[in-house]
Design an enzyme around this catalytic site. Structure first.
Site, PDB file in Angstrom:
ATOM      1  N   PRO A  37       0.746  -1.231   0.000  1.00 56.74           N
ATOM      2  CA  PRO A  37       0.000   0.000   0.000  1.00 56.74           C
ATOM      3  C   PRO A  37       0.779   1.284   0.000  1.00 56.74           C
ATOM      4  O   PRO A  37       0.926   1.896   1.040  1.00 56.74           O
ATOM      5  CB  PRO A  37      -0.753  -0.080   1.317  1.00 56.74           C
ATOM      6  N   GLU A  38       1.246   1.745  -1.098  1.00 57.32           N
ATOM      7  CA  GLU A  38       1.620   3.153  -1.191  1.00 57.32           C
ATOM      8  C   GLU A  38       0.523   3.774  -2.044  1.00 57.32           C
ATOM      9  O   GLU A  38      -0.398   3.071  -2.440  1.00 57.32           O
ATOM     10  CB  GLU A  38       3.009   3.321  -1.823  1.00 57.32           C
TER      11      GLU A  38
END
Length: 296
Positions: free
Chosen positions: A2-3
């Site tokens: 999750p970026e």
DNA sequence: CCTTGAACCTGGGCGC
DNA sequence: TGCGCCCAGGTTCAAG
């Protein structure tokens, strides 16, 4: 996974199924993730229509029709998948609906506007993710968002803006770019990639990219361009799928095939005319990958 | 202000 | 086959 690009990819995958659907039931299969679920969350969501699924930095924002916003963060290992109730095609086995696996912690049972049912399942082995609630009109004042930095994919993100935020900073670029109060949404991978692209050392002090009068240097302009480029390219190809991490529709992102620095220790630097080798150092407890030869 | 280290968790990979 | 260690996309808090 999750970026920002991964979270945006998740958002795009879920939005068609979630927006406009009614939450028949919100199934919480344990009492907490990183934080306890808000009191009455399941009851709050039940029967509500989902107005929209948005994103701010690495947060997903699920707007309900009563003004409630469910704020969701994927932590390190959070992911969503969709289970439809599509009837099996002839000759195929009917996939059991609600086949849940280990670490499936939350299930949104949805009824779409067209009458189709679907389940959106949140899975998170490490449970660093979380779900909280806010009122839509108070969201900007929420502790998580007050003081949050600029969106690297947004219009307000430019060299002048970043110069203001970097001015006088002694922190290394790596740390400054990871600081969500300065720029919100970058993580370890894309910071490494953006610094490699702009050929700036992760150890360089952030303030050295700002002129005395507060104007951005040419290097800072280059950095801003690299950040914009790497983020938009990653979103275009569906983000990075590390460890075979799938997107909501089960497909894989492809950006990991384009990593030039991240996780490439010992590989030759791909910059034209550079004969350097990608190295790994540790900064503020996290791995930094860069080319010591051309990143200055 | 700045930096480091640890904490929160589980699982994959590697060396022995 | 198994064990122990290190590492992992994030964030936050304490301490120097």
């Amino acid at each position: 996974m999750p970026e920002l690009p991964e979270v945006e990819t998740v958002r795009r995958g879920l939005a068609p199924v979630m927006e406009g659907a009614v939450v028949q039931r919100l199934e919480l299969r344990r009492a907490d993730l990183r934080f306890p679920f808000p009191d009455g969350l399941a009851q709050t969501a039940k029967g509500r229509r989902i107005v929209s699924l948005g994103r701010r930095a690495k947060y997903l924002l699920l707007d309900l029709d009563d003004g409630t916003v469910i704020i969701m963060h994927l932590g390190m290992s959070g992911s969503f998948r969709i289970i439809g109730d599509e009837v099996a095609a002839p000759g195929e086995f009917h996939h059991t609906r609600s086949r849940l696996a280990a670490h499936d912690h939350v299930v949104f049972h949805l009824l779409g506007g067209d009458g189709s049912a679907a389940q959106v399942v949140y899975n998170d082995p490490r449970r660093f993710g979380f779900m909280l609630t806010s009122r839509r009109d108070a969201l900007e004042d929420h502790k998580l968002f007050a003081g949050m930095g600029v969106e690297p994919a947004g219009n307000a993100f430019n060299a002048e803006e970043l110069a203001l935020r970097f001015s006088g900073k002694q922190a290394p670029l790596k740390a400054a770019l990871l600081d969500q109060r300065i720029i919100a949404g970058l993580g370890n991978i894309y910071v490494c990639e953006a610094l490699w692209r702009s050929q700036l050392s992760p150890r360089r002090k952030a303030g050295t990219l700002v002129r005395k009068k507060g104007a951005p240097t040419q290097r800072l302009v280059r950095l801003v361009d690299s950040i914009r480029d790497v983020i938009s390219e990653a979103i275009e190809v569906g983000g990075s799928s590390l460890r075979d991490h799938a997107q909501a529709d089960g497909s894989l992102g492809y950006f990991q095939h384009r990593f030039a620095a991240y996780d490439r220790v010992g590989q030759p630097c791909a910059h034209v005319g550079c004969d350097g080798t990608i190295a790994r150092i540790v900064q503020s407890g996290r791995s930094t990958f860069y080319c010591p030869a051309c990143q200055r």
